[in-house]
Design an enzyme around this catalytic site. Structure first.
Site, PDB file in Angstrom:
ATOM      1  N   ASP A 164       0.797  -1.326   0.038  1.00  0.00           N
ATOM      2  CA  ASP A 164       0.194   0.172   0.060  1.00  0.00           C
ATOM      3  C   ASP A 164       0.795   1.306  -0.066  1.00  0.00           C
ATOM      4  O   ASP A 164       1.498   1.546   1.019  1.00  0.00           O
ATOM      5  CB  ASP A 164      -0.802   0.143   1.323  1.00  0.00           C
ATOM      6  CG  ASP A 164      -1.914   1.004   1.183  1.00  0.00           C
ATOM      7  OD1 ASP A 164      -1.690   1.935   0.431  1.00  0.00           O
ATOM      8  OD2 ASP A 164      -3.276   0.933   1.830  1.00  0.00           O
ATOM      9  N   ASP A 209      -1.402   5.987  -6.710  1.00  0.00           N
ATOM     10  CA  ASP A 209      -2.067   5.255  -5.309  1.00  0.00           C
ATOM     11  C   ASP A 209      -1.911   3.905  -5.726  1.00  0.00           C
ATOM     12  O   ASP A 209      -2.399   3.666  -7.071  1.00  0.00           O
ATOM     13  CB  ASP A 209      -3.141   5.510  -4.748  1.00  0.00           C
ATOM     14  CG  ASP A 209      -3.488   4.773  -3.727  1.00  0.00           C
ATOM     15  OD1 ASP A 209      -2.788   4.332  -2.912  1.00  0.00           O
ATOM     16  OD2 ASP A 209      -4.805   4.367  -3.769  1.00  0.00           O
TER      17      ASP A 209
END
Ligand SMILES: *[C@@H]1O[C@H](CO)[C@@H](O)[C@H](O)[C@H]1NC(C)=O
Ligand SMILES: *[C@@H]1O[C@H](CO)[C@@H](O)[C@H](O)[C@H]1NC(C)=O
Ligand SMILES: *[C@@H]1O[C@H](CO)[C@@H](O)[C@H](O)[C@H]1NC(C)=O
Length: 442
Positions: free
Chosen positions: A117, A322
Protein backbone atom coordinates in the site's frame (compact mmCIF):
# COMPACT_ATOMS: atom_id res chain seq x y z
CA UNK A 1 16.41 -6.17 -5.57
CA UNK A 2 13.20 -7.46 -7.10
CA UNK A 3 10.22 -9.00 -5.41
CA UNK A 4 6.99 -10.72 -6.25
CA UNK A 5 3.68 -8.93 -5.96
CA UNK A 6 0.36 -10.73 -6.20
CA UNK A 7 -2.93 -9.09 -6.94
CA UNK A 8 -5.89 -10.25 -4.92
CA UNK A 9 -9.55 -9.62 -4.46
CA UNK A 10 -10.02 -10.01 -0.74
CA UNK A 11 -13.70 -9.44 -0.46
CA UNK A 12 -14.67 -12.63 -2.22
CA UNK A 13 -11.52 -14.68 -1.85
CA UNK A 14 -10.90 -14.31 1.82
CA UNK A 15 -12.09 -17.75 2.70
CA UNK A 16 -10.11 -19.38 -0.06
CA UNK A 17 -6.78 -17.92 0.96
CA UNK A 18 -4.45 -20.82 1.57
CA UNK A 19 -1.46 -21.01 3.82
CA UNK A 20 0.95 -22.12 1.16
CA UNK A 21 3.08 -20.62 -1.54
CA UNK A 22 1.84 -21.88 -4.89
CA UNK A 23 4.94 -20.76 -6.76
CA UNK A 24 7.59 -21.41 -4.16
CA UNK A 25 9.92 -22.78 -6.83
CA UNK A 26 9.68 -19.77 -9.06
CA UNK A 27 11.83 -16.72 -8.82
CA UNK A 28 11.21 -14.26 -6.04
CA UNK A 29 11.11 -11.52 -8.56
CA UNK A 30 7.82 -11.77 -10.36
CA UNK A 31 4.38 -10.29 -9.82
CA UNK A 32 1.30 -12.49 -9.97
CA UNK A 33 -2.31 -11.50 -10.63
CA UNK A 34 -5.30 -12.09 -8.49
CA UNK A 35 -6.48 -14.96 -10.67
CA UNK A 36 -2.95 -15.91 -11.58
CA UNK A 37 -1.66 -19.38 -11.02
CA UNK A 38 0.85 -18.15 -8.44
CA UNK A 39 -1.65 -16.33 -6.28
CA UNK A 40 -2.46 -18.04 -2.99
CA UNK A 41 -5.79 -16.26 -3.26
CA UNK A 42 -6.51 -17.90 -6.60
CA UNK A 43 -10.29 -18.13 -6.85
CA UNK A 44 -11.84 -21.59 -6.83
CA UNK A 45 -14.16 -20.89 -9.76
CA UNK A 46 -13.09 -19.68 -13.17
CA UNK A 47 -12.46 -15.97 -12.96
CA UNK A 48 -15.35 -13.85 -14.13
CA UNK A 49 -14.88 -11.50 -17.04
CA UNK A 50 -12.31 -8.77 -16.76
CA UNK A 51 -14.80 -5.96 -16.58
CA UNK A 52 -16.80 -7.66 -13.82
CA UNK A 53 -13.64 -8.23 -11.85
CA UNK A 54 -12.54 -4.65 -12.32
CA UNK A 55 -15.97 -3.36 -11.35
CA UNK A 56 -15.97 -5.54 -8.27
CA UNK A 57 -12.48 -4.37 -7.29
CA UNK A 58 -13.43 -0.78 -8.06
CA UNK A 59 -16.58 -0.93 -5.95
CA UNK A 60 -14.45 -0.04 -2.93
CA UNK A 61 -12.75 2.87 -4.67
CA UNK A 62 -15.22 5.53 -3.49
CA UNK A 63 -14.62 4.53 0.10
CA UNK A 64 -10.87 4.64 -0.37
CA UNK A 65 -10.92 7.93 -2.25
CA UNK A 66 -13.17 9.51 0.40
CA UNK A 67 -10.82 8.23 3.02
CA UNK A 68 -7.72 9.59 1.25
CA UNK A 69 -9.52 12.92 0.82
CA UNK A 70 -10.57 13.08 4.45
CA UNK A 71 -7.02 12.48 5.57
CA UNK A 72 -5.56 15.32 3.62
CA UNK A 73 -7.87 17.74 5.36
CA UNK A 74 -6.67 16.56 8.77
CA UNK A 75 -4.55 18.75 11.04
CA UNK A 76 -0.77 18.42 10.94
CA UNK A 77 0.75 15.46 12.74
CA UNK A 78 2.22 15.96 16.16
CA UNK A 79 5.89 16.81 16.07
CA UNK A 80 8.27 13.89 16.17
CA UNK A 81 9.45 13.11 19.66
CA UNK A 82 13.02 12.04 20.30
CA UNK A 83 13.60 11.00 16.72
CA UNK A 84 10.80 8.47 16.86
CA UNK A 85 7.92 8.54 14.49
CA UNK A 86 4.25 7.59 14.46
CA UNK A 87 3.47 3.97 13.72
CA UNK A 88 0.30 4.78 11.83
CA UNK A 89 -0.99 7.83 10.04
CA UNK A 90 -4.37 7.65 11.69
CA UNK A 91 -6.88 5.65 13.61
CA UNK A 92 -8.29 4.35 10.41
CA UNK A 93 -6.38 2.48 7.78
CA UNK A 94 -7.26 1.85 4.19
CA UNK A 95 -9.77 -0.63 3.04
CA UNK A 96 -8.34 -2.11 -0.07
CA UNK A 97 -5.44 -4.12 -1.29
CA UNK A 98 -5.05 -5.24 -4.83
CA UNK A 99 -1.40 -6.14 -4.85
CA UNK A 100 0.36 -8.39 -2.48
CA UNK A 101 4.01 -8.76 -1.72
CA UNK A 102 5.72 -12.00 -0.75
CA UNK A 103 7.42 -11.28 2.57
CA UNK A 104 8.73 -13.24 5.53
CA UNK A 105 8.78 -12.23 9.16
CA UNK A 106 10.87 -13.71 11.97
CA UNK A 107 13.70 -16.21 12.29
CA UNK A 108 13.26 -18.57 10.62
CA UNK A 109 11.18 -16.44 8.27
CA UNK A 110 7.44 -17.12 8.08
CA UNK A 111 5.90 -16.49 4.66
CA UNK A 112 3.11 -13.94 4.38
CA UNK A 113 1.50 -12.32 1.36
CA UNK A 114 1.19 -8.74 2.58
CA UNK A 115 -0.76 -6.02 0.82
CA UNK A 116 1.47 -3.41 -0.76
CA UNK A 117 0.00 0.00 0.00
CA UNK A 118 1.74 3.12 -1.25
CA UNK A 119 -0.66 5.40 0.62
CA UNK A 120 -0.02 4.15 4.13
CA UNK A 121 3.02 3.71 6.33
CA UNK A 122 2.28 1.17 9.03
CA UNK A 123 2.78 -2.57 8.80
CA UNK A 124 0.62 -5.16 10.53
CA UNK A 125 -0.02 -8.90 10.31
CA UNK A 126 -2.46 -11.32 11.92
CA UNK A 127 -0.79 -13.28 14.71
CA UNK A 128 -1.42 -16.76 16.06
CA UNK A 129 -4.29 -16.92 18.48
CA UNK A 130 -5.99 -14.03 16.72
CA UNK A 131 -9.74 -14.05 17.12
CA UNK A 132 -11.69 -13.02 14.07
CA UNK A 133 -8.77 -13.35 11.62
CA UNK A 134 -9.32 -15.36 8.42
CA UNK A 135 -9.32 -18.95 9.67
CA UNK A 136 -7.97 -20.53 6.53
CA UNK A 137 -5.16 -18.08 5.97
CA UNK A 138 -1.59 -17.98 7.18
CA UNK A 139 -0.81 -16.07 10.35
CA UNK A 140 2.46 -15.08 11.98
CA UNK A 141 3.41 -17.21 14.99
CA UNK A 142 5.57 -15.10 17.30
CA UNK A 143 6.52 -18.10 19.44
CA UNK A 144 8.14 -19.74 16.45
CA UNK A 145 10.51 -16.82 15.90
CA UNK A 146 13.73 -16.47 17.91
CA UNK A 147 13.97 -12.75 17.24
CA UNK A 148 10.41 -11.62 18.01
CA UNK A 149 9.78 -9.15 20.78
CA UNK A 150 6.65 -7.36 21.79
CA UNK A 151 7.18 -3.76 22.81
CA UNK A 152 5.98 -2.30 26.05
CA UNK A 153 4.61 1.08 26.96
CA UNK A 154 8.03 2.44 27.91
CA UNK A 155 9.47 2.36 24.40
CA UNK A 156 9.46 5.69 22.57
CA UNK A 157 7.69 4.21 19.53
CA UNK A 158 4.71 3.38 21.68
CA UNK A 159 4.02 7.00 22.53
CA UNK A 160 3.71 7.64 18.80
CA UNK A 161 1.22 4.90 17.96
CA UNK A 162 -2.36 5.96 17.38
CA UNK A 163 -5.09 4.20 19.28
CA UNK A 164 -2.70 3.04 21.96
CA UNK A 165 -3.94 1.98 25.38
CA UNK A 166 -0.92 2.94 27.49
CA UNK A 167 -1.74 5.70 29.91
CA UNK A 168 1.74 5.80 31.44
CA UNK A 169 5.19 4.76 30.27
CA UNK A 170 4.89 1.42 32.00
CA UNK A 171 7.43 -1.25 31.11
CA UNK A 172 5.16 -3.94 32.58
CA UNK A 173 2.34 -3.27 30.11
CA UNK A 174 2.55 -4.26 26.48
CA UNK A 175 2.03 -1.55 23.88
CA UNK A 176 -1.40 -2.41 22.47
CA UNK A 177 -3.37 -0.37 20.05
CA UNK A 178 -6.76 -0.47 18.34
CA UNK A 179 -7.37 0.79 14.84
CA UNK A 180 -10.34 0.70 12.55
CA UNK A 181 -9.98 -0.63 9.05
CA UNK A 182 -12.17 0.79 6.33
CA UNK A 183 -15.71 1.47 7.40
CA UNK A 184 -16.69 -1.71 9.15
CA UNK A 185 -13.85 -3.50 10.88
CA UNK A 186 -11.38 -2.83 13.62
CA UNK A 187 -8.45 -4.69 15.05
CA UNK A 188 -6.43 -4.77 18.18
CA UNK A 189 -2.67 -5.34 17.94
CA UNK A 190 0.53 -5.35 19.94
CA UNK A 191 3.41 -3.25 18.74
CA UNK A 192 6.27 -5.64 18.00
CA UNK A 193 9.73 -5.97 16.55
CA UNK A 194 11.05 -8.76 14.36
CA UNK A 195 13.08 -9.29 11.22
CA UNK A 196 11.29 -8.47 7.97
CA UNK A 197 12.57 -10.41 4.95
CA UNK A 198 12.06 -9.15 1.44
CA UNK A 199 13.64 -11.60 -0.99
CA UNK A 200 17.13 -11.99 0.55
CA UNK A 201 17.21 -8.73 2.44
CA UNK A 202 16.74 -8.81 6.19
CA UNK A 203 15.53 -5.71 7.97
CA UNK A 204 16.13 -6.24 11.69
CA UNK A 205 13.79 -4.95 14.38
CA UNK A 206 11.05 -3.94 11.99
CA UNK A 207 8.23 -2.31 13.97
CA UNK A 208 4.82 -3.73 13.09
CA UNK A 209 1.50 -4.50 14.71
CA UNK A 210 0.86 -8.13 15.69
CA UNK A 211 -2.93 -8.44 15.43
CA UNK A 212 -4.69 -10.24 18.28
CA UNK A 213 -8.30 -9.69 17.33
CA UNK A 214 -10.44 -8.40 14.51
CA UNK A 215 -14.06 -7.44 14.77
CA UNK A 216 -16.83 -6.32 12.50
CA UNK A 217 -15.52 -7.38 9.13
CA UNK A 218 -12.45 -8.46 7.30
CA UNK A 219 -8.93 -7.15 6.87
CA UNK A 220 -6.26 -8.26 4.38
CA UNK A 221 -5.85 -11.87 5.52
CA UNK A 222 -2.05 -11.84 5.68
CA UNK A 223 -1.43 -8.25 6.66
CA UNK A 224 -0.32 -5.02 5.07
CA UNK A 225 3.02 -3.34 4.41
CA UNK A 226 2.96 0.45 4.17
CA UNK A 227 5.12 1.78 1.32
CA UNK A 228 4.17 5.44 1.82
CA UNK A 229 6.56 8.32 2.22
CA UNK A 230 5.98 8.75 5.94
CA UNK A 231 8.19 7.93 8.85
CA UNK A 232 7.16 4.36 9.71
CA UNK A 233 7.01 3.03 6.17
CA UNK A 234 9.27 0.44 4.61
CA UNK A 235 11.55 3.11 3.13
CA UNK A 236 11.95 4.81 6.49
CA UNK A 237 12.43 1.66 8.53
CA UNK A 238 14.93 0.16 6.10
CA UNK A 239 17.30 3.12 6.62
CA UNK A 240 19.96 3.27 3.93
CA UNK A 241 19.26 -0.22 2.56
CA UNK A 242 17.11 1.01 -0.32
CA UNK A 243 18.26 4.64 -0.33
CA UNK A 244 14.64 5.79 -0.40
CA UNK A 245 14.00 4.30 -3.83
CA UNK A 246 11.65 1.65 -5.19
CA UNK A 247 9.68 0.98 -8.34
CA UNK A 248 6.97 -1.35 -9.48
CA UNK A 249 5.52 -2.52 -12.74
CA UNK A 250 1.94 -3.74 -12.46
CA UNK A 251 1.03 -6.29 -15.09
CA UNK A 252 -2.14 -6.17 -17.11
CA UNK A 253 -5.33 -7.03 -15.24
CA UNK A 254 -6.03 -9.37 -18.14
CA UNK A 255 -2.97 -11.48 -17.68
CA UNK A 256 -3.23 -14.85 -16.01
CA UNK A 257 0.53 -15.29 -16.14
CA UNK A 258 1.20 -12.04 -14.33
CA UNK A 259 4.82 -11.21 -13.94
CA UNK A 260 5.51 -7.65 -13.01
CA UNK A 261 7.93 -6.78 -10.28
CA UNK A 262 8.78 -4.64 -7.34
CA UNK A 263 12.36 -3.37 -7.34
CA UNK A 264 13.74 -2.06 -4.08
CA UNK A 265 16.76 0.26 -4.05
CA UNK A 266 18.47 2.27 -6.77
CA UNK A 267 20.18 -0.69 -8.46
CA UNK A 268 18.55 -1.91 -11.64
CA UNK A 269 16.18 1.04 -11.95
CA UNK A 270 15.66 2.45 -15.44
CA UNK A 271 18.26 5.05 -16.31
CA UNK A 272 16.33 6.83 -19.02
CA UNK A 273 13.09 7.65 -17.40
CA UNK A 274 10.99 10.80 -17.54
CA UNK A 275 10.32 12.21 -14.11
CA UNK A 276 8.16 14.75 -12.36
CA UNK A 277 8.80 16.22 -8.91
CA UNK A 278 7.10 14.61 -5.93
CA UNK A 279 5.28 17.19 -3.84
CA UNK A 280 5.19 17.05 -0.06
CA UNK A 281 2.05 17.58 1.93
CA UNK A 282 2.99 17.97 5.62
CA UNK A 283 -0.62 17.24 6.56
CA UNK A 284 -0.46 13.89 4.84
CA UNK A 285 3.17 12.75 4.75
CA UNK A 286 2.42 9.26 3.40
CA UNK A 287 0.92 10.31 0.08
CA UNK A 288 2.82 10.58 -3.19
CA UNK A 289 1.57 13.86 -4.64
CA UNK A 290 2.53 14.99 -8.14
CA UNK A 291 1.70 18.13 -10.12
CA UNK A 292 -0.90 17.25 -12.75
CA UNK A 293 -0.94 20.34 -14.96
CA UNK A 294 -3.40 19.26 -17.62
CA UNK A 295 -5.07 16.47 -19.59
CA UNK A 296 -5.29 16.03 -23.35
CA UNK A 297 -7.59 13.83 -25.36
CA UNK A 298 -5.64 13.06 -28.49
CA UNK A 299 -4.20 16.40 -29.58
CA UNK A 300 -6.83 18.49 -27.83
CA UNK A 301 -5.98 20.02 -24.49
CA UNK A 302 -9.01 19.67 -22.23
CA UNK A 303 -10.06 23.07 -20.86
CA UNK A 304 -9.48 22.82 -17.11
CA UNK A 305 -8.98 25.88 -14.92
CA UNK A 306 -5.51 25.72 -13.33
CA UNK A 307 -7.04 26.42 -9.89
CA UNK A 308 -8.91 23.12 -9.99
CA UNK A 309 -5.70 21.22 -10.69
CA UNK A 310 -3.55 23.07 -8.18
CA UNK A 311 -1.81 21.36 -5.29
CA UNK A 312 -2.92 22.81 -1.96
CA UNK A 313 -1.48 21.16 1.16
CA UNK A 314 -4.08 22.84 3.36
CA UNK A 315 -7.16 21.50 1.66
CA UNK A 316 -5.43 18.37 0.38
CA UNK A 317 -6.29 19.28 -3.21
CA UNK A 318 -4.09 17.90 -5.94
CA UNK A 319 -3.18 14.58 -7.50
CA UNK A 320 -1.66 11.44 -6.01
CA UNK A 321 -0.37 8.17 -7.42
CA UNK A 322 -1.84 5.25 -5.49
CA UNK A 323 -1.40 1.48 -5.60
CA UNK A 324 -4.71 0.71 -3.92
CA UNK A 325 -7.37 2.50 -5.97
CA UNK A 326 -8.48 0.62 -9.07
CA UNK A 327 -9.86 3.25 -11.47
CA UNK A 328 -8.41 6.74 -11.84
CA UNK A 329 -10.73 9.28 -10.26
CA UNK A 330 -10.81 12.96 -11.09
CA UNK A 331 -12.74 15.58 -9.16
CA UNK A 332 -16.09 16.17 -10.81
CA UNK A 333 -15.32 19.29 -12.92
CA UNK A 334 -12.13 17.74 -14.30
CA UNK A 335 -13.78 14.43 -15.12
CA UNK A 336 -16.73 16.17 -16.79
CA UNK A 337 -14.40 18.19 -19.01
CA UNK A 338 -12.45 15.07 -19.98
CA UNK A 339 -15.65 13.21 -20.77
CA UNK A 340 -17.02 16.02 -22.94
CA UNK A 341 -13.86 16.13 -25.06
CA UNK A 342 -13.55 12.36 -25.28
CA UNK A 343 -17.17 12.02 -26.42
CA UNK A 344 -16.58 14.68 -29.06
CA UNK A 345 -13.88 12.56 -30.63
CA UNK A 346 -15.57 9.15 -30.44
CA UNK A 347 -18.76 8.09 -32.14
CA UNK A 348 -21.79 7.54 -29.85
CA UNK A 349 -24.34 6.60 -28.73
CA UNK A 350 -22.89 6.43 -25.22
CA UNK A 351 -24.11 4.24 -22.40
CA UNK A 352 -23.09 3.39 -18.86
CA UNK A 353 -21.76 0.20 -17.38
CA UNK A 354 -21.21 0.20 -13.61
CA UNK A 355 -18.82 2.98 -12.67
CA UNK A 356 -18.14 3.74 -16.34
CA UNK A 357 -20.38 6.34 -17.98
CA UNK A 358 -18.75 6.63 -21.38
CA UNK A 359 -19.20 3.30 -23.14
CA UNK A 360 -19.52 3.07 -26.92
CA UNK A 361 -19.56 0.45 -29.63
CA UNK A 362 -16.22 -1.33 -29.73
CA UNK A 363 -16.38 -1.15 -33.51
CA UNK A 364 -15.51 2.55 -33.13
CA UNK A 365 -12.56 1.84 -30.93
CA UNK A 366 -9.90 2.53 -33.54
CA UNK A 367 -10.87 6.18 -33.60
CA UNK A 368 -10.66 6.49 -29.80
CA UNK A 369 -7.94 9.04 -29.01
CA UNK A 370 -5.27 8.43 -26.37
CA UNK A 371 -5.64 10.09 -22.99
CA UNK A 372 -2.55 12.13 -22.12
CA UNK A 373 -1.77 13.19 -18.56
CA UNK A 374 0.54 16.22 -18.36
CA UNK A 375 2.71 16.52 -15.30
CA UNK A 376 5.45 19.06 -14.59
CA UNK A 377 8.31 17.88 -16.81
CA UNK A 378 6.59 14.71 -18.03
CA UNK A 379 3.72 13.70 -20.28
CA UNK A 380 2.14 10.29 -19.88
CA UNK A 381 0.36 9.00 -22.98
CA UNK A 382 -1.80 6.21 -21.61
CA UNK A 383 -1.59 3.01 -23.61
CA UNK A 384 -5.07 2.06 -24.95
CA UNK A 385 -5.38 -0.87 -22.55
CA UNK A 386 -4.93 1.63 -19.70
CA UNK A 387 -7.67 3.96 -20.82
CA UNK A 388 -10.34 1.64 -22.28
CA UNK A 389 -12.01 -1.43 -20.82
CA UNK A 390 -14.37 -3.80 -22.62
CA UNK A 391 -17.75 -5.19 -21.63
CA UNK A 392 -17.94 -8.95 -21.02
CA UNK A 393 -19.27 -9.59 -24.50
CA UNK A 394 -16.63 -7.35 -26.01
CA UNK A 395 -19.21 -5.29 -27.87
CA UNK A 396 -18.66 -2.13 -25.82
CA UNK A 397 -15.53 -0.18 -24.97
CA UNK A 398 -15.64 2.17 -21.99
CA UNK A 399 -13.46 5.04 -20.88
CA UNK A 400 -11.95 3.44 -17.78
CA UNK A 401 -12.02 6.45 -15.48
CA UNK A 402 -14.59 8.08 -13.26
CA UNK A 403 -15.44 11.08 -11.16
CA UNK A 404 -14.36 11.14 -7.53
CA UNK A 405 -17.16 10.31 -5.11
CA UNK A 406 -19.39 13.26 -4.48
CA UNK A 407 -18.52 13.76 -0.87
CA UNK A 408 -17.81 16.85 1.18
CA UNK A 409 -14.11 16.98 0.53
CA UNK A 410 -13.78 15.84 -3.04
CA UNK A 411 -10.57 17.64 -3.92
CA UNK A 412 -8.18 14.82 -4.62
CA UNK A 413 -7.43 13.22 -8.00
CA UNK A 414 -6.10 9.67 -7.75
CA UNK A 415 -4.06 8.02 -10.51
CA UNK A 416 -5.04 4.40 -9.93
CA UNK A 417 -3.67 1.00 -10.81
CA UNK A 418 -5.71 0.26 -13.95
CA UNK A 419 -3.99 3.27 -15.49
CA UNK A 420 -0.58 2.08 -14.27
CA UNK A 421 -0.54 -1.30 -16.02
CA UNK A 422 2.61 -2.12 -17.93
CA UNK A 423 4.38 1.00 -16.80
CA UNK A 424 7.34 1.14 -14.45
CA UNK A 425 6.56 3.64 -11.73
CA UNK A 426 9.68 4.82 -9.94
CA UNK A 427 9.32 6.34 -6.47
CA UNK A 428 12.57 8.17 -5.78
CA UNK A 429 12.12 9.91 -2.46
CA UNK A 430 15.87 10.63 -2.21
CA UNK A 431 15.62 12.94 -5.19
CA UNK A 432 11.96 13.75 -4.59
CA UNK A 433 10.79 12.63 -8.00
CA UNK A 434 8.46 10.14 -9.57
CA UNK A 435 9.39 8.49 -12.86
CA UNK A 436 7.26 6.65 -15.39
CA UNK A 437 8.55 4.48 -18.23
CA UNK A 438 6.78 2.06 -20.56
CA UNK A 439 7.62 -1.54 -19.71
CA UNK A 440 5.85 -4.74 -20.57
CA UNK A 441 5.69 -6.54 -17.29
CA UNK A 442 3.22 -9.25 -18.29
C1 LIG B 1 3.70 -18.47 23.38
O1 LIG B 1 4.48 -18.89 24.45
C2 LIG B 1 4.08 -18.37 25.71
C3 LIG B 1 5.09 -18.79 26.75
O2 LIG B 1 5.46 -20.11 26.55
C4 LIG B 1 2.67 -18.82 26.03
O3 LIG B 1 2.25 -18.28 27.27
C5 LIG B 1 1.77 -18.35 24.94
O4 LIG B 1 0.46 -18.85 25.15
C6 LIG B 1 2.26 -18.83 23.58
N1 LIG B 1 1.45 -18.17 22.60
C7 LIG B 1 1.01 -18.81 21.56
C8 LIG B 1 0.18 -17.99 20.65
O5 LIG B 1 1.25 -19.97 21.31
C1 LIG C 1 -9.42 -2.35 22.04
O1 LIG C 1 -10.71 -2.90 21.94
C2 LIG C 1 -10.95 -3.94 22.87
C3 LIG C 1 -12.27 -4.55 22.56
O2 LIG C 1 -13.22 -3.57 22.26
C4 LIG C 1 -10.87 -3.35 24.27
O3 LIG C 1 -11.06 -4.37 25.24
C5 LIG C 1 -9.50 -2.73 24.47
O4 LIG C 1 -9.43 -2.11 25.73
C6 LIG C 1 -9.22 -1.72 23.38
N1 LIG C 1 -7.84 -1.29 23.49
C7 LIG C 1 -7.47 -0.07 23.23
C8 LIG C 1 -6.01 0.14 23.15
O5 LIG C 1 -8.25 0.85 23.03
C1 LIG D 1 2.29 22.97 -10.96
O1 LIG D 1 2.38 23.35 -12.30
C2 LIG D 1 1.84 24.63 -12.55
C3 LIG D 1 1.85 24.84 -14.06
O2 LIG D 1 3.15 24.69 -14.57
C4 LIG D 1 2.67 25.67 -11.80
O3 LIG D 1 2.13 26.94 -12.03
C5 LIG D 1 2.63 25.34 -10.33
O4 LIG D 1 3.46 26.23 -9.62
C6 LIG D 1 3.07 23.92 -10.08
N1 LIG D 1 2.82 23.59 -8.70
C7 LIG D 1 3.75 23.07 -7.90
C8 LIG D 1 3.34 22.83 -6.50
O5 LIG D 1 4.87 22.79 -8.30
Amino acid sequence: MELAIVAVLFSSLLSTALAFDPCADSSDLSVIPIYGKCSPFNPPKPASSLINTVMKLASKDPERVSYLSSLVAAPPQAARKGGVVPIAPGQQVLNIGNYVLRAKIGNPGQLLFMVLDTSSDAAWVPCSGCTGCAASSAVFTPNASSTYSSLDCSVPECTQVRGVSCTATDAATSCSFNQSYGGGSSFSATLSHDTLWLANDAIQNYAFGCINSVSGGSIPPQGLLGMGRGSMSLLSQSGSLYSGVFSYCLPSFKSYYFSGSLKLGPLGQPKNIRTTPLLKNPHRPSLYYVNLTGVSIGKVQVPIAPEILAFDPNTGAGTIIDSGTVITRFVQPIYSAIRVEFRKQVKGPFSSLGAFDTCFSATNEDIAPPVVLHFTGMDLVLPMENSLIHSSSGSLACLAMAAAPNNVNSVLNVIANLQQQNLRILFDTANSRLGIARELCN
